[in-house]
Scaffold this motif. Structure first.
Motif, PDB file in Angstrom:
ATOM      1  N   ALA A 162       1.064   4.459   0.931  1.00 58.82           N
ATOM      2  CA  ALA A 162       0.288   5.164   2.037  1.00 58.82           C
ATOM      3  C   ALA A 162       0.856   6.825   1.704  1.00 58.82           C
ATOM      4  O   ALA A 162       1.949   7.013   1.098  1.00 58.82           O
ATOM      5  CB  ALA A 162       0.502   4.984   3.167  1.00 58.82           C
TER       6      ALA A 162
ATOM      7  N   TRP B  99       0.663  -1.170   0.189  1.00 62.37           N
ATOM      8  CA  TRP B  99       0.049   0.006  -0.020  1.00 62.37           C
ATOM      9  C   TRP B  99       0.907   1.124  -0.050  1.00 62.37           C
ATOM     10  O   TRP B  99       1.446   1.579   1.097  1.00 62.37           O
ATOM     11  CB  TRP B  99      -0.955   0.028   1.391  1.00 62.37           C
TER      12      TRP B  99
ATOM     13  N   ILE C 271      -0.203   6.833   9.667  1.00 58.62           N
ATOM     14  CA  ILE C 271      -1.409   6.780   8.893  1.00 58.62           C
ATOM     15  C   ILE C 271      -1.877   8.065   8.786  1.00 58.62           C
ATOM     16  O   ILE C 271      -2.095   8.754  10.083  1.00 58.62           O
ATOM     17  CB  ILE C 271      -2.423   5.704   9.159  1.00 58.62           C
TER      18      ILE C 271
ATOM     19  N   GLU D 197      -6.640   9.272   6.057  1.00 61.72           N
ATOM     20  CA  GLU D 197      -6.799   7.869   5.671  1.00 61.72           C
ATOM     21  C   GLU D 197      -7.294   7.237   6.663  1.00 61.72           C
ATOM     22  O   GLU D 197      -8.456   6.141   6.429  1.00 61.72           O
ATOM     23  CB  GLU D 197      -5.352   7.121   5.448  1.00 61.72           C
TER      24      GLU D 197
ATOM     25  N   ARG E  18      -9.948   0.639   1.157  1.00 66.09           N
ATOM     26  CA  ARG E  18     -11.229   0.857   1.944  1.00 66.09           C
ATOM     27  C   ARG E  18     -12.159  -0.178   1.413  1.00 66.09           C
ATOM     28  O   ARG E  18     -12.824  -0.605   2.252  1.00 66.09           O
ATOM     29  CB  ARG E  18     -11.574   2.085   1.281  1.00 66.09           C
TER      30      ARG E  18
ATOM     31  N   ARG F 170      -4.503   1.259  -4.204  1.00 64.24           N
ATOM     32  CA  ARG F 170      -4.494   2.495  -3.706  1.00 64.24           C
ATOM     33  C   ARG F 170      -5.504   2.425  -2.390  1.00 64.24           C
ATOM     34  O   ARG F 170      -6.041   1.598  -2.087  1.00 64.24           O
ATOM     35  CB  ARG F 170      -5.307   3.272  -4.975  1.00 64.24           C
ATOM     36  N   THR F 171      -5.658   3.658  -1.975  1.00 59.12           N
ATOM     37  CA  THR F 171      -6.119   3.782  -0.469  1.00 59.12           C
ATOM     38  C   THR F 171      -7.676   3.741  -0.942  1.00 59.12           C
ATOM     39  O   THR F 171      -8.308   2.954   0.180  1.00 59.12           O
ATOM     40  CB  THR F 171      -6.117   5.214  -0.046  1.00 59.12           C
ATOM     41  N   THR F 172      -8.179   3.894  -2.134  1.00 58.57           N
ATOM     42  CA  THR F 172      -9.658   3.609  -2.165  1.00 58.57           C
ATOM     43  C   THR F 172      -9.898   2.282  -2.391  1.00 58.57           C
ATOM     44  O   THR F 172     -10.962   1.521  -2.071  1.00 58.57           O
ATOM     45  CB  THR F 172     -10.082   4.058  -3.441  1.00 58.57           C
TER      46      THR F 172
END
Length: 250
Positions: free
Chosen positions: A111, A109, A205, A209, A159, A154-156
């Motif tokens: 970040a 990831w 983090i 995020e 998620r 990616r962060t999405t």
């Protein structure tokens, strides 16, 4: 007494004698210096396992007589660690230890506060090192099921993964919920499906995020009073989860 060494074949053909060649055969014959009559296990990394005895040794390969076969089922709950990219060799160290501990998938990831960026050919080489590290650690720890090293997420994407997990956790130093207390907070235990655990980068983090992950249903948890490096926090948390879910009972 040492345990039986493990070697890898991409597929395990239904034959009485397997041949190990290439890098695996070279390692077995030249580095490990296995001799006729010695035992070894050969795995496909997907749960298939052949218990073998060395039947013949050549310069860079050996023949393995199959004495028996086994299939290791996929464990439950499945444990996925979303590991933030880390500088230097810390990312590979994290992969090595997570594999040895027994996690089922490692998701790189990038970040917001990750110093390292995987882009283009450099990123492909970096992921290849993670894959190779996981493979070597899986053999070292005698695993028949090797962890998946996913494409960078990616962060999405992280998620969305957290939103569908049976239990979603984010390690965070300011969290008030101790990870070790979770078995008493979530019923039934262990949760069904997979447990997804997010480990942040050296800089932590970002608040944005964390907010995104918590909105997706994740719980921020802490390990204890000390702050661990990104390379060691994941394996410490995974150990708690593997013990609490009974994965380490077998």
């Amino acid at each position: 007494m040492t345990t039986t060494p493990v070697f890898h074949l991409a597929s395990l053909p239904a034959v009485d004698v397997l041949t190990l060649d290439g890098p695996e055969g070279r390692h077995a014959a030249t580095v490990r210096r296995l001799r006729v009559g010695e035992r070894l296990d050969v795995t496909d990394g997907a749960g298939g396992l052949a218990h073998c005895e060395v039947a013949a040794v050549r310069r860079d390969e050996l023949d393995c007589r199959v004495l028996g076969r086994a299939h290791v089922p996929e464990p439950t709950p499945r444990i996925v660690v979303v590991q933030a990219l880390a500088k230097g060799e810390r990312g590979e160290l994290a992969v090595e230890m997570l594999t040895e501990a027994g996690v089922d998938e490692i998701v790189p990831w990038p970040a917001a506060r990750s110093v390292v960026r995987w882009e283009g050919e450099r990123g492909a080489r970096a992921r290849a090192r993670w894959v190779a590290t996981a493979a070597e650690a899986a053999k070292q720890s005698r695993r028949a099921r090797w962890p998946v090293v996913a494409e960078p997420a990616r962060t999405t994407t992280v998620r969305d993964r957290l939103a569908t997990a049976g239990l979603a956790l984010v390690l965070h130093e300011t969290a008030t919920v101790p990870l070790a207390a979770l078995p008493g907070r979530h019923e039934p235990w262990p949760p069904r499906g997979e447990i997804a655990l997010v480990v942040g980068p050296e800089g932590g983090i970002a608040d944005e995020e964390l907010a995104v992950f918590e909105k997706a249903g994740a719980t921020a948890v802490r390990l204890g009073p000390t702050v661990l490096r990104t390379s060691t926090a994941g394996v410490a948390a995974a150990a708690v989860l593997l013990a609490a879910t009974g994965r380490w009972d077998g």
